[in-house]
Design an enzyme around this catalytic site. Structure first.
Site, short mmCIF file in Angstrom:
data_model
loop_
_atom_site.label_atom_id
_atom_site.label_comp_id
_atom_site.label_asym_id
_atom_site.label_seq_id
_atom_site.Cartn_x
_atom_site.Cartn_y
_atom_site.Cartn_z
N CYS A 381 0.88 -1.34 0.11
CA CYS A 381 -0.15 -0.12 0.06
C CYS A 381 0.96 1.16 -0.02
O CYS A 381 1.45 1.51 -1.14
CB CYS A 381 -0.92 -0.10 1.10
SG CYS A 381 -2.52 1.00 0.82
N HIS A 507 -3.67 -5.16 0.50
CA HIS A 507 -3.16 -5.60 1.82
C HIS A 507 -3.39 -7.08 2.01
O HIS A 507 -3.97 -7.64 2.34
CB HIS A 507 -3.99 -4.87 2.74
CG HIS A 507 -3.92 -3.62 3.13
ND1 HIS A 507 -2.70 -3.03 3.95
CD2 HIS A 507 -4.33 -2.56 2.50
CE1 HIS A 507 -2.86 -1.66 3.81
NE2 HIS A 507 -3.79 -1.41 3.06
N GLU A 509 -1.66 -8.97 3.53
CA GLU A 509 -1.57 -9.40 4.96
C GLU A 509 -3.15 -9.98 5.71
O GLU A 509 -2.93 -10.63 6.60
CB GLU A 509 -0.88 -8.49 5.94
CG GLU A 509 -1.56 -7.36 6.33
CD GLU A 509 -1.61 -5.98 5.30
OE1 GLU A 509 -1.11 -6.25 4.10
OE2 GLU A 509 -1.58 -4.97 5.51
N1 GLN Z 1 -2.13 7.00 2.58
C1 GLN Z 1 -2.26 5.86 1.19
C2 GLN Z 1 -3.40 5.90 0.40
O1 GLN Z 1 -4.50 6.66 1.15
C3 GLN Z 1 -1.97 4.53 1.62
C4 GLN Z 1 -2.90 4.04 2.35
C5 GLN Z 1 -2.47 2.56 3.01
O2 GLN Z 1 -1.31 2.37 3.18
N2 GLN Z 1 -3.29 1.87 3.60
O3 GLN Z 1 -3.45 5.93 -0.58
#
Ligand code: GLN
Length: 545
Positions: A381, A507, A509
């Site tokens: 992310c 994600h 994970e």
């Molecule tokens: N801040 C980034 C976004 O909103 C990454 C979000 C995250 O890592 N969950 O796209």
């Protein structure tokens, strides 16, 4: 008829109610029962999505896009119970729903009160999980007995047994039985008081699970049983587990917990089959490799903030029989001290997700270090977004490339706001959330690791890779190996010309299990083992117990 188990906690918080509930779910599933898991949280936030990781730890995202408590991660890792937004309710959600009903006039002129309206709402949320295809619902009540906030929940679960019959409900209370050094003995009084509080509300626990640092004697158990009005075989010891959380279910079985539950609720259970879990424990106890992975984050010192990441690394270690030492590195420390000193010894580097500008430059530096030194790298992310920033600045030559999340005026917004986020003002539940399908490019690392052409992974973000930079990045050697089905959104980037440099917008994970490691975490660990071996370092003798 669906039976219900309620798990409460007393004496102190952080007793591991989530893990214990998950372990109970796992044991019942391994006895052939169909289980559903649920957590009720007493805070007023509608969901944890708006809370800082310092407050709450990780926000766990489900397929349906709900942002939930991190205990649901334990539930998914231990059981196959399908989780949805009905699996996690907060006081905020309960009140919101009751107040909306009141505004619609659904209470027909009545005064709306905690009892019965709030408690009815709570009970209906519990009932949502029951059904013909469910043998047992396990509902964990967050907080500690005695808290003002959790009272309506306790009142609701008390009423629940009146509604569906006492024989169909089981109350399990988790307490702490501390060892007092000065007296050289364990103390049962806090447990007595905690059960006393429950009984005042009208809940008589059927089973007590006692967290202890030291073992309990038969005398201790008998004493607790007598003072707390439970059968002495229903006083279950849960000794602290230093080696692995996956030992918890084994210790509960040893103390007869599954049998006790099955008998009490007269469940149609089969014989306990722990074979996949025995295999897992065997792998854990007999590693063949030892490696180290640096997790470079903004909240590295706060274990719960990256809970599922750490777990997924462990799962991949179990898969490859590697004991993984995880280094929790503050990205701001890299800004101060440089990557060499903090990262040089590691076999792999992982940069997890996050929000906010603090520590960004440290993450970018860590990624540059991994790319230039050929150290296996996995970005998740925000970690992927930082990888794009790093590549933009240092390979493509886009000076000052950045994400518009952190620099609105950057000349090169290689990461920009998603189109459908442009007009969103509210913060709660408004990101791009939940399961989304992506297709994988033939011949890529990701395609090879997953072994399939399309995947379904969970998201939680507002920003994305800016497509106007795609061609330039490709020209400089970046592979866009995963994209949304319409090709519009970048989901995975990788560098083929590197031992393992893979970064994802989603994600992974949240989809890793101890018995089934996630392919990309497994890929990272495999590459890290190869790096360790190619450096010719002798594998350390690892003590097996
Ligand atoms: N801040 C980034 C976004 O909103 C990454 C979000 C995250 O890592 N969950 O796209």
């Amino acid at each position: 008829m669906t039976k219900h188990i309620f798990v409460t906690g007393g004496v102190v918080s952080s007793l591991g109610k989530g893990l214990t509930s998950a372990s109970i779910g796992m044991l019942l599933e391994q006895r052939g029962l169909r289980v559903r898991m649920q957590k009720l949280d007493p805070y007023i936030n509608v969901d944890p999505g708006t809370m800082s990781p310092y407050q709450h730890g990780e926000v766990y995202v489900l397929d349906d896009g709900s942002e939930t408590d991190l205990d649901l991660g334990h539930y998914e890792r231990f059981t196959n119970s399908p989780l949805t937004r009905d699996s996690n309710y907060t006081t905020g959600q309960i009140y919101l729903s009751v107040i909306e009903k009141e505004r619609r006039g659904e209470f027909l002129g009545k005064t709306v009160q905690v009892i019965p309206h709030i408690t009815n709402e709570i009970k209906s949320c519990i009932k949502k999980l029951a059904g013909d295809d469910v043998d047992v619902v396990i509902t964990e009540i967050g907080g500690t007995v005695g808290d003002i906030e959790s009272q309506p929940f306790l009142e609701a679960i008390r009423q629940f047994s009146l509604d569906i019959g006492k024989a169909n409900c089981l109350y399990i209370h988790l307490t702490l039985v501390p060892y007092l050094k000065a007296a050289a003995e364990i103390k049962t009084k806090p447990t007595q008081h905690s059960v006393g509080l429950l009984r005042q509300i009208g809940i008589q626990p059927d089973i007590l699970i006692c967290r202890t640092e030291r073992g309990m004697s038969q005398d201790d158990r008998s004493k607790i049983a007598l003072f707390c009005n439970v059968a002495s075989e229903a006083v279950i010891e849960e000794k602290d587990k230093d080696f692995s959380i996956y030992e918890v279910p084994f210790s509960l079985v040893q103390n007869g917990l599954d049998e006790l539950i099955v008998k009490h609720l007269q469940l149609p259970a089969g014989k306990l089959d722990l074979s996949p879990w025995n295999d897992l424990m065997h792998r854990l106890r007999n590693p063949e490799h030892e490696i180290s992975i640096a997790v470079v984050g903004k909240y590295a010192e706060h274990r719960d903030a990256y809970k599922s990441i750490y777990e997924s690394i462990d799962h991949a270690g179990i898969h490859h029989r590697a004991q993984v030492r995880i280094g929790r590195i503050q990205s701001e420390d890299i800004e101060r001290e440089g990557p060499e000193r903090l990262l040089a010894g590691y076999d792999g580097i992982l940069v997890p997700g996050g929000f906010g500008e603090r520590g960004i430059e440290g993450k970018v530096e860590a990624i540059r270090f991994a790319r230039e030194r050929g150290i296996p790298f996995f970005g998740i992310c925000l970690g992927m977004q930082c990888a794009a920033i790093e590549f933009g600045r240092n390979v493509v030559g886009l000076t000052d490339a950045h994400s518009s999340e952190f620099n609105k005026n950057t000349p090169h917004p290689v990461i920009c706001l998603l189109d459908d986020q442009q007009n969103i003002v509210d913060k709660g539940g408004t990101m791009r959330l939940g399961a989304q399908v992506a297709k994988l490019a033939e011949g890529s690392r990701a395609r090879e690791a997953y072994g399939v052409a399309s995947i379904d992974e969970r998201h939680r973000h507002r920003y994305e890779f800016n497509n106007s930079y795609r061609q330039q990045f490709i020209a400089h050697g970046m592979t866009f190996s995963g994209t949304s089905l319409d090709d519009g959104l970048v989901e995975i980037i990788e560098l083929i010309d590197h031992p393992w440099f893979v970064a994802v917008q989603y994600h992974p994970e949240f989809k890793s299990k101890p018995t089934q490691a996630h392919p990309l975490f497994a890929g990272l660990i495999k590459a890290a083992i190869q790096r360790r071996q190619s450096r010719g370092e002798r594998l350390k003798e690892i003590e097996t117990t």
